[in-house]
Structure formats: structure tokens, C-alpha cells
Design a protein around this motif. Structure first.
Motif, PDB file in Angstrom:
ATOM      1  N   ILE A 147      12.118   4.796  11.601  1.00  0.00           N
ATOM      2  CA  ILE A 147      11.922   6.106  10.973  1.00  0.00           C
ATOM      3  C   ILE A 147      12.889   6.291   9.807  1.00  0.00           C
ATOM      4  CG2 ILE A 147      12.170   8.592  11.307  1.00  0.00           C
ATOM      5  CD1 ILE A 147       9.602   7.498  12.442  1.00  0.00           C
ATOM      6  N   GLN A 148      14.157   5.964  10.006  1.00  0.00           N
ATOM      7  CA  GLN A 148      15.156   6.140   8.953  1.00  0.00           C
ATOM      8  C   GLN A 148      14.908   5.201   7.771  1.00  0.00           C
ATOM      9  OE1 GLN A 148      17.137   8.712   8.849  1.00  0.00           O
ATOM     10  NE2 GLN A 148      16.191   9.259  10.801  1.00  0.00           N
ATOM     11  N   THR A 149      14.403   4.016   8.052  1.00  0.00           N
ATOM     12  CA  THR A 149      14.033   3.101   6.966  1.00  0.00           C
ATOM     13  C   THR A 149      12.912   3.691   6.131  1.00  0.00           C
ATOM     14  OG1 THR A 149      14.654   1.191   8.316  1.00  0.00           O
ATOM     15  CG2 THR A 149      13.226   0.784   6.425  1.00  0.00           C
ATOM     16  N   TYR A 150      11.912   4.203   6.805  1.00  0.00           N
ATOM     17  CA  TYR A 150      10.761   4.799   6.111  1.00  0.00           C
ATOM     18  C   TYR A 150      11.187   6.012   5.292  1.00  0.00           C
ATOM     19  CZ  TYR A 150       6.187   6.982   5.430  1.00  0.00           C
ATOM     20  OH  TYR A 150       5.073   7.557   4.878  1.00  0.00           O
ATOM     21  N   GLY A 191       0.813  -1.210   0.000  1.00  0.00           N
ATOM     22  CA  GLY A 191       0.000   0.000   0.000  1.00  0.00           C
ATOM     23  C   GLY A 191       0.845   1.258   0.000  1.00  0.00           C
ATOM     24  N   VAL A 192       1.973   1.237   0.737  1.00  0.00           N
ATOM     25  CA  VAL A 192       2.868   2.397   0.764  1.00  0.00           C
ATOM     26  C   VAL A 192       3.495   2.626  -0.611  1.00  0.00           C
ATOM     27  CG1 VAL A 192       5.025   3.303   1.716  1.00  0.00           C
ATOM     28  CG2 VAL A 192       3.361   2.203   3.218  1.00  0.00           C
ATOM     29  N   VAL A 193       3.951   1.535  -1.243  1.00  0.00           N
ATOM     30  CA  VAL A 193       4.576   1.651  -2.572  1.00  0.00           C
ATOM     31  C   VAL A 193       3.559   2.146  -3.597  1.00  0.00           C
ATOM     32  CG1 VAL A 193       5.753   0.408  -4.424  1.00  0.00           C
ATOM     33  CG2 VAL A 193       6.254  -0.148  -2.042  1.00  0.00           C
ATOM     34  N   GLU A 194       2.364   1.584  -3.568  1.00  0.00           N
ATOM     35  CA  GLU A 194       1.335   1.992  -4.525  1.00  0.00           C
ATOM     36  C   GLU A 194       0.905   3.432  -4.289  1.00  0.00           C
ATOM     37  OE1 GLU A 194      -3.036   0.484  -6.199  1.00  0.00           O
ATOM     38  OE2 GLU A 194      -1.937  -0.674  -4.679  1.00  0.00           O
ATOM     39  N   TRP A 234      11.702  -4.545  -5.500  1.00  0.00           N
ATOM     40  CA  TRP A 234      12.917  -3.860  -5.065  1.00  0.00           C
ATOM     41  C   TRP A 234      12.666  -3.031  -3.811  1.00  0.00           C
ATOM     42  CZ3 TRP A 234      17.750  -3.409  -4.349  1.00  0.00           C
ATOM     43  CH2 TRP A 234      18.319  -2.179  -4.001  1.00  0.00           C
ATOM     44  N   MET A 235      11.554  -2.330  -3.772  1.00  0.00           N
ATOM     45  CA  MET A 235      11.278  -1.473  -2.625  1.00  0.00           C
ATOM     46  C   MET A 235      11.071  -2.300  -1.355  1.00  0.00           C
ATOM     47  SD  MET A 235      11.748   1.447  -3.780  1.00  0.00           S
ATOM     48  CE  MET A 235      11.596   2.019  -2.101  1.00  0.00           C
ATOM     49  N   LEU A 236      10.408  -3.443  -1.476  1.00  0.00           N
ATOM     50  CA  LEU A 236      10.213  -4.295  -0.310  1.00  0.00           C
ATOM     51  C   LEU A 236      11.553  -4.855   0.169  1.00  0.00           C
ATOM     52  CD1 LEU A 236       6.951  -6.274  -1.198  1.00  0.00           C
ATOM     53  CD2 LEU A 236       7.203  -4.234   0.195  1.00  0.00           C
ATOM     54  N   THR A 237      12.406  -5.252  -0.786  1.00  0.00           N
ATOM     55  CA  THR A 237      13.738  -5.743  -0.426  1.00  0.00           C
ATOM     56  C   THR A 237      14.549  -4.654   0.260  1.00  0.00           C
ATOM     57  OG1 THR A 237      13.728  -7.266  -2.309  1.00  0.00           O
ATOM     58  CG2 THR A 237      15.854  -6.777  -1.311  1.00  0.00           C
ATOM     59  N   LEU A 238      14.507  -3.453  -0.308  1.00  0.00           N
ATOM     60  CA  LEU A 238      15.239  -2.321   0.275  1.00  0.00           C
ATOM     61  C   LEU A 238      14.736  -2.026   1.680  1.00  0.00           C
ATOM     62  CD1 LEU A 238      17.298  -0.004  -0.374  1.00  0.00           C
ATOM     63  CD2 LEU A 238      15.324   1.375  -1.044  1.00  0.00           C
ATOM     64  N   PHE A 239      13.426  -2.019   1.851  1.00  0.00           N
ATOM     65  CA  PHE A 239      12.836  -1.721   3.152  1.00  0.00           C
ATOM     66  C   PHE A 239      13.273  -2.745   4.202  1.00  0.00           C
ATOM     67  CE2 PHE A 239       9.658  -1.683   6.452  1.00  0.00           C
ATOM     68  CZ  PHE A 239       9.326  -0.348   6.588  1.00  0.00           C
ATOM     69  N   THR A 264      25.604   2.511   3.194  1.00  0.00           N
ATOM     70  CA  THR A 264      24.539   3.466   2.855  1.00  0.00           C
ATOM     71  C   THR A 264      24.811   4.150   1.512  1.00  0.00           C
ATOM     72  OG1 THR A 264      25.633   5.242   4.110  1.00  0.00           O
ATOM     73  CG2 THR A 264      24.052   3.872   5.280  1.00  0.00           C
ATOM     74  N   PHE A 265      26.078   4.423   1.212  1.00  0.00           N
ATOM     75  CA  PHE A 265      26.387   5.074  -0.065  1.00  0.00           C
ATOM     76  C   PHE A 265      26.105   4.137  -1.238  1.00  0.00           C
ATOM     77  CE2 PHE A 265      29.430   6.685  -3.340  1.00  0.00           C
ATOM     78  CZ  PHE A 265      28.820   7.916  -3.535  1.00  0.00           C
ATOM     79  N   ALA A 266      26.368   2.839  -1.049  1.00  0.00           N
ATOM     80  CA  ALA A 266      26.060   1.867  -2.096  1.00  0.00           C
ATOM     81  C   ALA A 266      24.554   1.806  -2.356  1.00  0.00           C
ATOM     82  CB  ALA A 266      26.591   0.492  -1.706  1.00  0.00           C
ATOM     83  N   LEU A 267      23.761   1.814  -1.284  1.00  0.00           N
ATOM     84  CA  LEU A 267      22.303   1.817  -1.441  1.00  0.00           C
ATOM     85  C   LEU A 267      21.831   3.090  -2.144  1.00  0.00           C
ATOM     86  CD1 LEU A 267      21.268   0.504   2.106  1.00  0.00           C
ATOM     87  CD2 LEU A 267      21.167  -0.762  -0.053  1.00  0.00           C
ATOM     88  N   ALA A 268      22.421   4.225  -1.772  1.00  0.00           N
ATOM     89  CA  ALA A 268      22.044   5.498  -2.390  1.00  0.00           C
ATOM     90  C   ALA A 268      22.457   5.542  -3.859  1.00  0.00           C
ATOM     91  CB  ALA A 268      22.680   6.658  -1.630  1.00  0.00           C
ATOM     92  N   LEU A 269      23.585   4.916  -4.213  1.00  0.00           N
ATOM     93  CA  LEU A 269      24.009   4.877  -5.612  1.00  0.00           C
ATOM     94  C   LEU A 269      23.038   4.065  -6.465  1.00  0.00           C
ATOM     95  CD1 LEU A 269      27.905   4.480  -5.630  1.00  0.00           C
ATOM     96  CD2 LEU A 269      26.545   6.427  -6.423  1.00  0.00           C
TER      97      LEU A 269
END
Length: 245
Positions: A224-227, A81-84, A97-102, A126-131
Motif C-alpha cells: 500500500i505504501q509503495t503504491y 498501465g498504472v504509469v500510463e 524511473w517509476m518502475l525503478t522507484l516502485f 525516504t527523504f532522499a527519495l522524496a527529494l
């Protein structure tokens, strides 16, 4: 001290630092396996184990779900629901991907509760995830927009024939992975440092009461930071796609 994996058993205040475990030679270069690599591997194994168990559970789902099945269905339903809600009709392409990242970021953030040093307290993680997020943004921007539309957007808010704002917008685009990675890294690292100082300075006195700090720094702040990271990723990608399709 039991707060972080592979931290020294002595009460050293510097125990929150990343430590090299062993090195090896590759193409003439010395590479190190650090505590961050070990903690990332443990988090990945935990997620894989959970995914395998959840997959088998859902394949053999009963008409009257038990507690575990209910938890899985609620988690997936809420996250879908959040992704949609953030990506609209484009959500199906990015849901996995978003569920895996979360899940990866959340479990990494709260891994201090398991005695690990949070992998997201390492800027390399964190930089790898941001890239990855940055590459997704730029790829979808090029895929779903014409060169003219991209040029117009980069020159905004002025007309495309007056590209005064072009350098500023380019710098703003390049700052995305830095801001994303630093926000997550700084918040998780600060909690790791504070808890290491608590255990290092107070020693045996810090028995039960630091659990309150764990609830805040690991659970609340970690969630919070995950969200925030996930929402910004979805927002940036959705903006890059624009009104295509």
C-alpha cells in the motif's frame, strides 16, 4: 532474534534502532556505515540480480512462456498501465524511473521478510527519495510552463496581481518532500517497531503466529505504501507538466 539484519542475537527491545557498523575518516570528518547502508546495498543487489535474470529471460523468450516469463510480463504490463493511466502521453519519459522507484520501495518495505531491517524505516532513505521527486516536480514545472503561467499558478485562486496566496502555495510546495517522506517512513517504521517489540518481549514464545503480523506489516502495508508513494509522485509530476505538448 532473527527479525532484522544485524540486530543483536539477544532479545533487546531496542534492536530496531539503526546501528553503526564501522567508521572511517574522510576530509577530516568521521563517517559511519550503518545497518541502513548495508540493507540498501542488499536490496540493490537483489534488484540488479533480478533485472539481469529477467533481461536474459526476455531476450530468449519462448513462444509459450514459462511461469517466470509470465510473471515478468504481467508485472511490467500492469505497472506500465498504472504509469500510463496517471501520466498519459508523458508516461514513456518517466516509465523507467517509476518502475525503478516502485520496485525499490516495495522490496525495501518487504525486506523484513528476508531478515533485513527495511531501508525505508530510515528517514534518510525516504527523504532522499522524496527529494528526487521534489526536484523532478520543480524541473518539469519550469521546463513545461512559462514564468507567467507559474506565477499565476502560485497566486491561485486569486488573480496574479493579488499574490496573497503566494506564501501559502510556496509553503505547500516545500511541504511535498516532507509529507511524502514522513508518510512512508512512519508507516514502515511503525511495523518494524511493533515486530521488534513482539520478538523482544515474547522471545521464544513468538514462533509461528507472528507470521500473520508479517503478512500485514510487511506485505500488505508495504504494498500500500509503495503504491501511495508512486501514485503521488506521478500525480505531482503530471500536475507540474500541465497541458504542455
Amino acid at each position: 532474534m532473527s527479525y532484522a539484519i544485524l540486530m543483536s542475537s539477544s532479545n533487546d527491545i531496542d534492536s530496531f534502532y539503526i546501528k553503526g557498523l564501522f567508521s572511517y575518516e574522510l576530509f577530516g570528518q568521521t563517517l559511519w556505515i550503518t545497518t541502513s547502508h548495508v540493507c540498501i546495498l542488499i536490496v540493490m543487489l537483489l534488484l540488479i540480480l533480478f533485472a539481469v535474470i529477467a533481461n536474459r529471460k526476455l531476450k530468449n523468450a519462448t513462444e509459450v512462456p514459462d511461469t517466470f516469463q509470465n510473471i515478468i510480463e504481467i508485472l511490467i504490463e500492469k505497472l506500465d498501465g498504472v504509469v500510463e493511466g496517471s501520466m498519459g502521453k508523458h508516461a514513456p519519459r518517466f516509465r523507467n524511473w517509476m518502475l525503478t522507484l516502485f520496485f525499490f520501495i516495495f522490496v525495501s518495505n518487504i525486506s523484513g521478510l528476508l531478515g533485513l531491517r527495511p531501508p525505508t524505516a530510515d528517514y534518510g532513505t525516504t527523504f532522499a527519495l522524496a527529494l528526487v521527486t521534489f526536484c523532478m516536480i520543480r524541473f518539469n514545472e519550469v521546463k513545461h510552463n512559462s514564468p507567467g503561467a507559474i506565477w499565476k499558478d502560485k497566486c491561485s485562486p486569486l488573480p496574479p496581481w493579488l499574490p496573497i496566496w503566494l506564501p501559502i502555495n510556496l509553503v505547500s510546495d516545500l511541504a511535498v518532500p516532507i509529507s511524502l517522506s514522513l508518510r512512508l517512513f512512519a508507516n514502515v517504521l511503525s511495523g518494524t517497531v511493533i515486530m521488534a517489540l513482539v520478538y523482544g518481549l515474547l522471545g521464544k514464545i513468538a514462533l509461528a503466529w507472528p507470521s500473520v503480523l508479517h503478512i500485514y506489516f510487511d506485505l500488505f502495508s508495504g504494498a500500500i505504501q509503495t503504491y501511495v508513494f508512486a501514485m503521488l509522485t506521478m500525480t505531482y509530476v503530471a500536475q507540474a507538466i500541465g497541458d504542455d505538448e
